[in-house]
Design a protein around this motif. Structure first.
Motif, mmCIF file in Angstrom:
data_model
loop_
_atom_site.group_PDB
_atom_site.id
_atom_site.type_symbol
_atom_site.label_atom_id
_atom_site.label_comp_id
_atom_site.label_asym_id
_atom_site.label_seq_id
_atom_site.Cartn_x
_atom_site.Cartn_y
_atom_site.Cartn_z
ATOM 1 N N LEU A 146 -5.107 11.932 -7.144
ATOM 2 C CA LEU A 146 -5.066 10.513 -6.796
ATOM 3 C C LEU A 146 -5.705 10.343 -5.424
ATOM 4 O O LEU A 146 -5.236 10.923 -4.442
ATOM 5 C CB LEU A 146 -3.625 10.007 -6.784
ATOM 6 C CG LEU A 146 -2.751 10.390 -7.997
ATOM 7 C CD1 LEU A 146 -1.373 9.776 -7.864
ATOM 8 C CD2 LEU A 146 -3.420 9.971 -9.292
ATOM 9 N N ALA A 147 -6.751 9.560 -5.359
ATOM 10 C CA ALA A 147 -7.510 9.441 -4.110
ATOM 11 C C ALA A 147 -7.325 8.079 -3.450
ATOM 12 O O ALA A 147 -7.426 7.041 -4.107
ATOM 13 C CB ALA A 147 -8.997 9.678 -4.389
ATOM 14 N N ASP A 148 -7.050 8.134 -2.160
ATOM 15 C CA ASP A 148 -7.102 6.921 -1.326
ATOM 16 C C ASP A 148 -8.465 6.944 -0.650
ATOM 17 O O ASP A 148 -8.602 7.305 0.521
ATOM 18 C CB ASP A 148 -5.967 6.932 -0.296
ATOM 19 C CG ASP A 148 -5.994 5.708 0.618
ATOM 20 O OD1 ASP A 148 -6.641 4.717 0.253
ATOM 21 O OD2 ASP A 148 -5.380 5.774 1.703
ATOM 22 N N THR A 149 -9.485 6.555 -1.397
ATOM 23 C CA THR A 149 -10.867 6.787 -0.979
ATOM 24 C C THR A 149 -11.284 5.961 0.220
ATOM 25 O O THR A 149 -12.113 6.401 1.017
ATOM 26 C CB THR A 149 -11.822 6.522 -2.167
ATOM 27 O OG1 THR A 149 -11.311 7.191 -3.316
ATOM 28 C CG2 THR A 149 -13.218 7.038 -1.878
ATOM 29 N N ASN A 150 -10.740 4.772 0.379
ATOM 30 C CA ASN A 150 -11.116 4.000 1.563
ATOM 31 C C ASN A 150 -10.052 4.035 2.651
ATOM 32 O O ASN A 150 -10.144 3.334 3.654
ATOM 33 C CB ASN A 150 -11.483 2.551 1.194
ATOM 34 C CG ASN A 150 -10.308 1.760 0.644
ATOM 35 O OD1 ASN A 150 -9.163 2.208 0.705
ATOM 36 N ND2 ASN A 150 -10.593 0.583 0.101
ATOM 37 N N GLY A 151 -9.063 4.900 2.461
ATOM 38 C CA GLY A 151 -8.083 5.166 3.525
ATOM 39 C C GLY A 151 -7.229 3.997 3.923
ATOM 40 O O GLY A 151 -6.795 3.905 5.070
ATOM 41 N N ALA A 152 -6.937 3.095 2.983
ATOM 42 C CA ALA A 152 -6.243 1.859 3.340
ATOM 43 C C ALA A 152 -4.736 1.914 3.161
ATOM 44 O O ALA A 152 -4.024 1.034 3.639
ATOM 45 C CB ALA A 152 -6.796 0.710 2.495
ATOM 46 N N MET A 153 -4.234 2.943 2.489
ATOM 47 C CA MET A 153 -2.833 2.938 2.076
ATOM 48 C C MET A 153 -1.863 3.271 3.208
ATOM 49 O O MET A 153 -2.185 3.993 4.146
ATOM 50 C CB MET A 153 -2.635 3.931 0.935
ATOM 51 C CG MET A 153 -3.502 3.654 -0.277
ATOM 52 S SD MET A 153 -3.244 2.006 -0.974
ATOM 53 C CE MET A 153 -1.565 2.169 -1.561
ATOM 54 N N MET A 154 -0.648 2.749 3.057
ATOM 55 C CA MET A 154 0.462 3.056 3.949
ATOM 56 C C MET A 154 1.362 4.094 3.272
ATOM 57 O O MET A 154 1.438 4.170 2.039
ATOM 58 C CB MET A 154 1.264 1.804 4.267
ATOM 59 C CG MET A 154 0.498 0.774 5.101
ATOM 60 S SD MET A 154 0.215 1.311 6.822
ATOM 61 C CE MET A 154 -1.507 1.809 6.721
ATOM 62 N N PRO A 155 2.055 4.906 4.055
ATOM 63 C CA PRO A 155 2.859 5.995 3.480
ATOM 64 C C PRO A 155 3.883 5.542 2.445
ATOM 65 O O PRO A 155 4.076 6.219 1.429
ATOM 66 C CB PRO A 155 3.540 6.604 4.713
ATOM 67 C CG PRO A 155 2.575 6.340 5.825
ATOM 68 C CD PRO A 155 2.004 4.989 5.525
ATOM 69 N N ASN A 156 4.539 4.419 2.668
ATOM 70 C CA ASN A 156 5.540 3.964 1.693
ATOM 71 C C ASN A 156 4.898 3.607 0.358
ATOM 72 O O ASN A 156 5.461 3.868 -0.715
ATOM 73 C CB ASN A 156 6.315 2.767 2.243
ATOM 74 C CG ASN A 156 5.421 1.566 2.518
ATOM 75 O OD1 ASN A 156 4.423 1.687 3.225
ATOM 76 N ND2 ASN A 156 5.765 0.409 1.975
ATOM 77 N N GLU A 157 3.674 3.031 0.400
ATOM 78 C CA GLU A 157 2.968 2.704 -0.834
ATOM 79 C C GLU A 157 2.567 3.968 -1.582
ATOM 80 O O GLU A 157 2.681 4.048 -2.813
ATOM 81 C CB GLU A 157 1.721 1.883 -0.520
ATOM 82 C CG GLU A 157 1.987 0.527 0.112
ATOM 83 C CD GLU A 157 0.703 -0.181 0.486
ATOM 84 O OE1 GLU A 157 0.500 -1.319 0.016
ATOM 85 O OE2 GLU A 157 -0.104 0.404 1.235
ATOM 86 N N VAL A 158 2.068 4.948 -0.840
ATOM 87 C CA VAL A 158 1.660 6.207 -1.456
ATOM 88 C C VAL A 158 2.846 6.859 -2.152
ATOM 89 O O VAL A 158 2.734 7.354 -3.283
ATOM 90 C CB VAL A 158 1.051 7.162 -0.412
ATOM 91 C CG1 VAL A 158 0.885 8.567 -0.971
ATOM 92 C CG2 VAL A 158 -0.294 6.622 0.068
ATOM 93 N N TYR A 159 3.982 6.862 -1.490
ATOM 94 C CA TYR A 159 5.175 7.480 -2.084
ATOM 95 C C TYR A 159 5.566 6.792 -3.384
ATOM 96 O O TYR A 159 5.788 7.449 -4.416
ATOM 97 C CB TYR A 159 6.345 7.424 -1.095
ATOM 98 C CG TYR A 159 7.606 8.040 -1.643
ATOM 99 C CD1 TYR A 159 7.830 9.409 -1.565
ATOM 100 C CD2 TYR A 159 8.571 7.246 -2.265
ATOM 101 C CE1 TYR A 159 8.984 9.979 -2.088
ATOM 102 C CE2 TYR A 159 9.729 7.804 -2.787
ATOM 103 C CZ TYR A 159 9.930 9.172 -2.697
ATOM 104 O OH TYR A 159 11.069 9.736 -3.220
ATOM 105 N N GLU A 160 5.639 5.480 -3.351
ATOM 106 C CA GLU A 160 6.095 4.723 -4.526
ATOM 107 C C GLU A 160 5.139 4.888 -5.705
ATOM 108 O O GLU A 160 5.566 5.113 -6.853
ATOM 109 C CB GLU A 160 6.255 3.240 -4.163
ATOM 110 C CG GLU A 160 7.386 2.983 -3.170
ATOM 111 C CD GLU A 160 7.300 1.599 -2.538
ATOM 112 O OE1 GLU A 160 6.375 0.842 -2.919
ATOM 113 O OE2 GLU A 160 8.131 1.285 -1.672
ATOM 114 N N ILE A 161 3.833 4.771 -5.445
ATOM 115 C CA ILE A 161 2.849 4.860 -6.532
ATOM 116 C C ILE A 161 2.780 6.282 -7.081
ATOM 117 O O ILE A 161 2.743 6.497 -8.300
ATOM 118 C CB ILE A 161 1.473 4.378 -6.039
ATOM 119 C CG1 ILE A 161 1.532 2.886 -5.714
ATOM 120 C CG2 ILE A 161 0.398 4.652 -7.082
ATOM 121 C CD1 ILE A 161 0.272 2.344 -5.047
#
Length: 494
Positions: A146-161
């Motif tokens: 799973l890639a956050d290609t444009n680096g926009a995500m926050m840690p809580n979002e990454v965890y949940e998704i």
């Protein structure tokens, strides 16, 4: 570098994109000459082009020609990219993913599928993003990243998704984070906590735009903080600083002194209360033992220093003194006064030690500069010095070099042991932060006798005068400590 990463214990080294440029093609030819003990070399590529059969796709066939065992393929998982970049239907994109993975699998390769822009895609259309993961799983991918290609995500979002994806599919889930919002390392750790077990990143975080997740930070966080088994465990951790420095060197970049775990300042203590506490118990201000990651503890002297800082430097030179000694306090006050005038003893602790020796009445005048002059005319650099009654003239490649040669020639007549001392670094800095001293220059000089290294400082409105101060202090430091060691040895002898 691949061999170093193999020794570190990484599982995969992504060697490049064959077919995209001659350099990457050459890498795959060259790496075949070496035997790796653990790591697998992977070739990178994209899914097949639209309206092209996998067997006719240049990129996929370039991967096959490398004769690697593993391929890393990236494909689209965000409908924005499917519609506006690839300009294909959602179904066509899924077919491109399935066909590409199946084709490489049919030729005996393991396939790691990178779902590009997955998190952005999931936020826009979670059902389609998940269908991309399931398609890769059905096609036989070994891992879906799973890639956050444009680096926009926050840690809580990454965890949940990530947690939702891990709970939906059977395939191993990986992570590929960019650092555009400064969260690449945090996002990687949170993704692992959510169940991902494959991590992509780069040493020192070097990568496009603001970089990727820094493995030098991710690895100790996962092993030490999270308690997971990764790489070769503690033996890999001890190599981190060495590997980090090697990558900086090969990339032609200056190491980041503030880099967590491996930077020069990661375990450097400046404030007096910090030093005092660390000397009593390192855990007071250090979250791990610096040696765990191949680093070391450092103390520096500055306007924020306390007596403990100075005592540490003196004890490192074999000089035992109580931090409550009034002479130590006077030396510290003198150091702080000079810092206010443009000196920076965190850059040159040896000069601070000389000040302390004077206050402790351990200093003996061994070098007396009576006269100096530098002539720089028609490309000729001459220095004339008179030191300890010795007059010398020297020509150098520059005025400072000429002065250094002249000083040494004069002093070595009296102190032949100075022939063991060499100048290894010389720098001029304008200390613009000092009030009302815009014309000052600050010179630091680094020396070695082949065993130890030390740095001294000189400050003046004249770069030559500042240089002479730094050079003389460097030689004086060596002589003073050599004399003290001889005296100490004589006192201890029967």
């Amino acid at each position: 570098m691949t061999l170093v990463l193999d020794e570190l214990g990484v599982d995969y080294v992504e060697g490049g994109w064959p077919g995209s440029n001659p350099k990457d093609e050459e890498y795959f030819k060259e790496i075949k000459k070496y035997s790796l003990s653990h790591a697998k070399v992977a070739a990178f590529s994209s899914t097949r082009r639209k309206d092209t059969k996998p067997s006719e796709d240049p990129s996929l066939n370039a991967v096959l020609r490398t004769d690697v065992d593993t391929a890393v393929l990236f494909g689209k998982s965000w409908v924005l990219h499917v519609n506006e970049v690839l300009k294909v239907s959602r179904e066509d994109n899924l077919e491109m993913i399935y066909d590409s993975i199946s084709y490489l699998k049919s030729h005996g390769l393991d396939v790691i599928f990178d779902a590009e822009h997955f998190y952005q895609g999931f936020k826009d259309d979670p059902d389609y993003a998940l269908s991309v993961v399931k398609t890769a799983e059905d096609a036989g991918a070994k891992v879906v990243v799973l890639a956050d290609t444009n680096g926009a995500m926050m840690p809580n979002e990454v965890y949940e998704i990530t947690k939702r994806v891990v709970g939906t599919v059977r395939i191993k889930i990986g992570l590929h984070m960019h650092n555009d919002s400064g969260c690449a390392v945090a996002n990687t750790v949170m993704g692992v906590l959510a169940g991902a077990r494959h991590v992509q990143g780069t040493i020192n975080g070097i990568g496009e735009r603001t970089g990727n997740a820094d493995l030098v930070q991710v690895i100790p966080n996962l092993i030490i903080k999270v308690g997971l088994r990764a790489l070769n465990g503690s033996s890999s951790l001890r190599k981190l600083r060495e590997v980090s420095r090697l990558v900086y060197e090969l990339a032609g970049l200056q190491p980041n002194p503030y880099q967590p775990y491996v930077g020069d300042y990661a375990f450097t203590h400046k404030a007096g209360v910090h030093v005092d506490a660390v000397l009593k118990n390192p855990r007071a201000y250090e979250h791990i033992d610096p040696e765990t990651v191949g680093n070391s503890r450092r103390f520096i002297l500055s306007e924020l220093s306390g007596s403990s800082n100075l005592v540490v430097y003196l004890e490192e030179n074999g000089i035992k003194v109580d931090k409550k000694d009034e002479r130590v306090k006077r030396a510290l006050m003198r150091i702080k006064e000079l810092e206010n005038k443009g000196y920076s003893f965190d850059l040159a602790p040896a000069s601070a030690v000389l000040i302390a020796l004077k206050e402790l009445n351990l200093y003996r005048e061994m070098i007396k500069v009576e006269y100096w002059r530098v002539i720089d005319e028609s490309g000729v650099n001459l220095a004339v010095v008179k030191v300890n009654g010795q007059l010398e003239v020297a020509e150098g490649v520059g005025p400072v070099h000429a002065v250094d040669l002249a000083l040494r020639r004069a002093l070595q007549k009296i102190y032949p042991e100075l022939s063991r001392v060499t100048l290894t670094d010389y720098r001029v800095v304008l200390p613009s932060e000092v009030k009302n001293t815009e014309s000052l220059v600050r010179v630091t000089a680094e020396f070695t006798d082949g065993v130890r290294r030390w740095r001294t400082i000189g400050v003046s409105t004249s770069v030559i005068k500042a240089s002479i101060e730094a050079l003389v202090n460097g030689l004086d430091y060596y002589l003073q400590l050599s004399r003290l060691r001889v005296i100490e040895g004589a006192q201890r002898s029967p």
